[in-house]
Scaffold this motif. Structure first.
Motif, PDB file in Angstrom:
ATOM      1  N   ARG A  68       0.890  -1.132   0.067  1.00 16.52           N
ATOM      2  CA  ARG A  68       0.153  -0.111   0.018  1.00 16.52           C
ATOM      3  C   ARG A  68       0.872   1.145   0.045  1.00 16.52           C
ATOM      4  NH1 ARG A  68      -3.436  -3.138   3.347  1.00 16.52           N
ATOM      5  NH2 ARG A  68      -2.263  -2.658   5.065  1.00 16.52           N
ATOM      6  N   ALA A  69       1.859   1.211   0.824  1.00 12.84           N
ATOM      7  CA  ALA A  69       2.748   2.567   0.813  1.00 12.84           C
ATOM      8  C   ALA A  69       3.408   2.652  -0.250  1.00 12.84           C
ATOM      9  CB  ALA A  69       3.622   2.458   2.238  1.00 12.84           C
ATOM     10  N   ALA A  71       2.574   1.655  -3.448  1.00  7.34           N
ATOM     11  CA  ALA A  71       1.407   2.114  -4.562  1.00  7.34           C
ATOM     12  C   ALA A  71       0.888   3.474  -4.344  1.00  7.34           C
ATOM     13  CB  ALA A  71       0.177   1.374  -4.143  1.00  7.34           C
ATOM     14  N   GLU A  72       1.194   4.081  -3.144  1.00  3.30           N
ATOM     15  CA  GLU A  72       0.758   5.650  -2.995  1.00  3.30           C
ATOM     16  C   GLU A  72       2.111   6.344  -3.316  1.00  3.30           C
ATOM     17  OE1 GLU A  72       0.446   8.410   0.907  1.00  3.30           O
ATOM     18  OE2 GLU A  72      -1.151   6.451   0.732  1.00  3.30           O
ATOM     19  N   ALA A  73       3.224   6.012  -3.134  1.00  3.77           N
ATOM     20  CA  ALA A  73       4.448   6.568  -3.370  1.00  3.77           C
ATOM     21  C   ALA A  73       4.800   6.639  -4.813  1.00  3.77           C
ATOM     22  CB  ALA A  73       5.623   6.153  -2.585  1.00  3.77           C
ATOM     23  N   ALA A  75       2.190   6.265  -7.140  1.00  5.72           N
ATOM     24  CA  ALA A  75       1.158   7.010  -7.832  1.00  5.72           C
ATOM     25  C   ALA A  75       1.737   8.686  -7.861  1.00  5.72           C
ATOM     26  CB  ALA A  75      -0.031   6.983  -7.308  1.00  5.72           C
ATOM     27  N   THR A  76       2.333   8.831  -6.664  1.00  3.71           N
ATOM     28  CA  THR A  76       2.902  10.340  -6.683  1.00  3.71           C
ATOM     29  C   THR A  76       3.880  10.612  -7.510  1.00  3.71           C
ATOM     30  OG1 THR A  76       2.236  10.477  -4.188  1.00  3.71           O
ATOM     31  CG2 THR A  76       4.112  12.017  -5.002  1.00  3.71           C
TER      32      THR A  76
END
Length: 118
Positions: A68-69, A71-73, A75-76
């Protein structure tokens, strides 16, 4: 950025990655990889498990929280870099760049199956 590079390799691998492969596949020294993996493990983002193939080695994989972490990074990162690639490079340029990345990855790992990942 070191943690992102390690997590990128882990996220792109369907199986746990031997710690030695992370050292050989990234631009980080063995001690840097160890420190990054220690920090990621402390945060609950990766796990280390004894290797089934080599009793002297450990394998590293992302936890669900790590996925999850990452995927978020990621995406940014993609949001920030997207305009650079879409505004400056055409389709032919992007295809050439993808070919270069495949060659670099294959040369770094020495493994032909990784040459298809981009």
């Amino acid at each position: 950025m070191s943690w992102f590079e390690v997590m990128l390799w882990l996220a792109s691998s369907p199986e746990p990655v031997p710690a030695s492969v992370l050292g050989n596949s990234t631009l980080l020294s063995r001690s840097q990889v160890s420190r990054v993996v220690d920090a990621l493990q402390t945060r609950g983002l990766v796990t280390r498990t004894p290797s089934a193939r080599d009793a002297r080695s450990v394998e590293v994989s992302l936890t669900e929280e790590g996925r999850r972490a990452f995927a978020e990074a990621d995406a940014t990162r993609r949001e920030a870099l997207g305009p650079v690639f879409t505004e400056l490079l055409d389709e032919k340029d992007l295809e050439a760049l993808a070919a270069v990345w495949r060659k670099l990855k294959a040369g770094t790992t020495g493994s032909p199956e990784t040459s298809d990942r981009s």
